[in-house]
Scaffold this active site. Structure first.
Site, PDB file in Angstrom:
ATOM      1  N   HIS A  88       0.848  -1.196   0.000  1.00 28.58           N
ATOM      2  CA  HIS A  88       0.000   0.000   0.000  1.00 28.58           C
ATOM      3  C   HIS A  88       0.881   1.243   0.000  1.00 28.58           C
ATOM      4  O   HIS A  88       1.916   1.287   0.647  1.00 28.58           O
ATOM      5  CB  HIS A  88      -0.962   0.027   1.189  1.00 28.58           C
ATOM      6  CG  HIS A  88      -0.297  -0.090   2.519  1.00 28.58           C
ATOM      7  ND1 HIS A  88       0.193  -1.291   3.013  1.00 28.58           N
ATOM      8  CD2 HIS A  88      -0.019   0.839   3.473  1.00 28.58           C
ATOM      9  CE1 HIS A  88       0.722  -1.093   4.213  1.00 28.58           C
ATOM     10  NE2 HIS A  88       0.610   0.192   4.511  1.00 28.58           N
ATOM     11  N   GLN A  89       0.453   2.222  -0.770  1.00 24.65           N
ATOM     12  CA  GLN A  89       1.182   3.491  -0.866  1.00 24.65           C
ATOM     13  C   GLN A  89       0.421   4.574  -0.113  1.00 24.65           C
ATOM     14  O   GLN A  89      -0.779   4.728  -0.287  1.00 24.65           O
ATOM     15  CB  GLN A  89       1.347   3.908  -2.322  1.00 24.65           C
ATOM     16  CG  GLN A  89       2.017   5.275  -2.478  1.00 24.65           C
ATOM     17  CD  GLN A  89       2.604   5.470  -3.839  1.00 24.65           C
ATOM     18  OE1 GLN A  89       3.741   5.106  -4.102  1.00 24.65           O
ATOM     19  NE2 GLN A  89       1.829   6.025  -4.742  1.00 24.65           N
TER      20      GLN A  89
END
Length: 202
Positions: free
Chosen positions: A161-162
């Site tokens: 996840h960013q």
């Protein structure tokens, strides 16, 4: 550990070409007497963070929240936008209002495991999110990045996840460091609705 009085530090600062010291009655650590390479930085220690780093809330293999989220409604999962290979949702524990996460649907841990299509869509969603957040929130900048692995501070290390964190010029204060509190002016549901409404329609 060496400690110096204000006068000692002022003398040491003068010898090193340091600036004027105006406070009175202060005792500080002189970095030139400590282990390591001295530098100009002061340190504000936050050891409580180690509890999170060492004992983070890592979910089990069968209950990954980023795998579960797409099966829920956008409102329940705080999803702002869905793509073909990735989607964006609000961080349940935001640093600032509008703190988004961009996740691939596939359960992969590392960026180098993502397919070219996933990488492209994560990037595209990130760019769109920046434009939408800027339009809705009028922020001054962003922090964007990925924490890869528990040792790097990833809250959910098993699912890539960013982070997209909007920043304002005056958003940093003593609350997070001293009081371990983050002041957030909007509820998550309100933020999700505002961003989802402003998100360009496909």
């Amino acid at each position: 550990m060496a400690r110096l009085s204000l006068d000692d530090y002022a003398d040491h600062g003068a010898e090193q070409g340091g600036g004027d010291v105006r406070a009175e009655g202060i005792r500080i650590d002189d970095p030139s007497h400590l282990a390591g390479v001295p530098d100009e930085f002061q340190r504000l220690w936050t050891p409580h963070r180690m509890v999170y780093i060492q004992h983070g809330q890592q979910p089990g293999a069968d209950d990954c929240p980023f795998c579960v989220a797409p099966s829920l409604s956008d409102e329940d999962a705080l999803i702002v936008a869905r793509g073909e290979h990735a989607y964006a949702l609000l961080n349940l524990f935001p640093y600032n209002s509008g703190h988004l996460l961009v996740c691939p649907y596939r359960h992969i841990a590392n960026y180098d495991e993502a397919t070219p299509e996933e990488v492209a869509e994560i990037g595209s969603i990130t760019q769109t999110a920046m434009r939408v957040i800027r339009e809705v929130s009028h922020n001054d900048g962003f922090n964007i990045g990925m924490n890869q692995g528990v040792v790097a501070g990833a809250g959910i290390a098993a699912h890539l996840h960013q982070h997209i964190v909007p920043r304002w010029a005056q958003d940093a204060n003593f609350f997070p460091i001293i009081a371990k509190t983050k002041a957030l002016p909007q509820l998550l549901g309100e933020v999700r609705e505002a961003l989802a409404t402003a998100w360009p329609k496909a």
